[in-house]
Scaffold this active site. Sequence first.
Site, PDB file in Angstrom:
ATOM      1  N   GLY A  37       0.799  -1.221   0.000  1.00  0.00           N
ATOM      2  CA  GLY A  37       0.000   0.000   0.000  1.00  0.00           C
ATOM      3  C   GLY A  37       0.827   1.263   0.000  1.00  0.00           C
ATOM      4  O   GLY A  37       0.652   2.146  -0.834  1.00  0.00           O
ATOM      5  N   ARG A  38       1.758   1.386   0.962  1.00  0.00           N
ATOM      6  CA  ARG A  38       2.543   2.611   1.081  1.00  0.00           C
ATOM      7  C   ARG A  38       3.380   2.865  -0.171  1.00  0.00           C
ATOM      8  O   ARG A  38       3.406   3.982  -0.696  1.00  0.00           O
ATOM      9  CB  ARG A  38       3.464   2.518   2.306  1.00  0.00           C
ATOM     10  CG  ARG A  38       4.288   3.761   2.546  1.00  0.00           C
ATOM     11  CD  ARG A  38       5.406   3.469   3.547  1.00  0.00           C
ATOM     12  NE  ARG A  38       4.890   2.831   4.741  1.00  0.00           N
ATOM     13  CZ  ARG A  38       4.514   3.483   5.830  1.00  0.00           C
ATOM     14  NH1 ARG A  38       4.573   4.796   5.867  1.00  0.00           N
ATOM     15  NH2 ARG A  38       4.075   2.820   6.879  1.00  0.00           N
ATOM     16  N   ARG A  68       1.404  11.796  11.347  1.00  0.00           N
ATOM     17  CA  ARG A  68       2.494  10.819  11.447  1.00  0.00           C
ATOM     18  C   ARG A  68       3.669  11.324  12.278  1.00  0.00           C
ATOM     19  O   ARG A  68       4.287  10.555  13.022  1.00  0.00           O
ATOM     20  CB  ARG A  68       2.969  10.394  10.051  1.00  0.00           C
ATOM     21  CG  ARG A  68       1.932   9.608   9.258  1.00  0.00           C
ATOM     22  CD  ARG A  68       2.508   9.063   7.951  1.00  0.00           C
ATOM     23  NE  ARG A  68       3.517   8.061   8.173  1.00  0.00           N
ATOM     24  CZ  ARG A  68       4.805   8.245   7.944  1.00  0.00           C
ATOM     25  NH1 ARG A  68       5.245   9.405   7.484  1.00  0.00           N
ATOM     26  NH2 ARG A  68       5.682   7.279   8.182  1.00  0.00           N
ATOM     27  N   CYS A  78      -4.169  23.505  18.654  1.00  0.00           N
ATOM     28  CA  CYS A  78      -3.817  23.755  20.057  1.00  0.00           C
ATOM     29  C   CYS A  78      -3.147  22.541  20.678  1.00  0.00           C
ATOM     30  O   CYS A  78      -3.651  21.965  21.658  1.00  0.00           O
ATOM     31  CB  CYS A  78      -5.072  24.153  20.834  1.00  0.00           C
ATOM     32  SG  CYS A  78      -5.805  25.687  20.252  1.00  0.00           S
ATOM     33  N   GLU A  79      -2.054  22.121  20.113  1.00  0.00           N
ATOM     34  CA  GLU A  79      -1.243  21.008  20.608  1.00  0.00           C
ATOM     35  C   GLU A  79       0.221  21.321  20.342  1.00  0.00           C
ATOM     36  O   GLU A  79       0.583  21.686  19.215  1.00  0.00           O
ATOM     37  CB  GLU A  79      -1.595  19.702  19.887  1.00  0.00           C
ATOM     38  CG  GLU A  79      -2.918  19.084  20.275  1.00  0.00           C
ATOM     39  CD  GLU A  79      -2.909  18.482  21.661  1.00  0.00           C
ATOM     40  OE1 GLU A  79      -1.819  18.122  22.151  1.00  0.00           O
ATOM     41  OE2 GLU A  79      -3.988  18.369  22.255  1.00  0.00           O
TER      42      GLU A  79
END
Length: 432
Positions: free
Chosen positions: A292-293, A329, A360-361
């Site tokens: 897939g990747r 990721r 806000c992280e």
Amino acid sequence: MNRLDLFPDTAKIKDDSLFIAGHSLASLADTYGTPFYLYDRATLDNAAAGYKTALASHYPTTASVTYAGKAFLCIAIAQWTQPHGLYVDCTGEGEIAIALAGGAPRERILVHGVNKSIHDLKSAIQHAGTIVVDNLTELHRIASIFTEHTTRNTSLWLRLLPGVTVTTHHTHTQTGQHESKFGMTREEILEAANFCKQHNLPLNGIHFHQGSNFRDASPLKAAIELGLDLAKEIGFANKWHFCPGGGWGVAYHEDELPQPDVNEYVRVIAENVIAGCASRGLTLPHLHLEPGRSLAARAGVAVYRVGAVKRRGDKVWILTDGGMTDNPRHAMYGARYSCLTVSGPGGERSEVVSIAGPYCESGDVIIEDLPMPKIKEGDLIAIPVSGAYHLSMASNYNGSRKPAVLWLENGSVKIIQRRETADDLMRRDEAL
């Protein structure tokens, strides 16, 4: 190494600006807004052709390639898989529905999942050609559902936990280690096979998966041996299936170039399956790979607009209109990226910057400590290798709206997913 080599096959710098498939990314941003993602069809086509060519060179009988829906699946991507003869790997009822809407036929829908619900299993039995059975409890559920159906058009493969790992992120992308939540031990596989015989269940394959985004194929050899030993013990004869998973890596940063060699990956698998079957007197199986990747990642690019630049001593923050809600990721497991400015991509990289989103992280960071040309407010940046495990893991944190997704070919642009609206965010809500 050249950063442009991380971008899709059709990427070019023309008039000191970045183009993909003949389209100016600056013009696309003006037309469709930011952030947006794009998929380059030529790169997807070339990736699929590379796997098919390698299998034809190294494996003398039937072989198939499976697109992993979890990398990114929408109706258009499902449609794209079918002219290439790809299987579509679906995890549960939702992805099955998307694959069906994209025209994937039953025989090319394969269902994974570590804890499939009754709804997932009923959908799989109704619509899919293959279920990869993760555990004995699931197998018992399948048997009970099968009793409700007069026809059994869905084959079963058993997922082996090989206890052999590949070199990748030890916590987040390894799946084959002994303590993994995935699959069954050798003893459980043999118990499952015996149960299938007793209940006349359509068992015809073995599957395993050791991890994702690895570059060394040698650890596959021991797991292939274990899988073939089980196939011999179970007694597979003609028309059986063998899948050593996928997870072959891609380069995300120029320091990781060149791209891992797909032909070498396929060669290692094919030669070991051929030799292992010969030594055990096994008929060669229908061989399946699940890349897939390495099919989708490099075909995708994320384009953001810079809203603000903050200088804090030696630290330079480039703040963009996208971030961890469309690409989690880096926040999840420290994935490393590179990027280019859309205008002036060849400029002198005179400043080391970190690129972060608006949420806000503190963990809302995409790239850390990357040499770039001096960037100002309003500039566009393009992050390559964004085609897998970005949008499929996107969220609406802080009320963010998922970006538009564009499909690029020479001479055409098509929206394959429109940008979410505020109304979309409230579509499931019910007032008190």
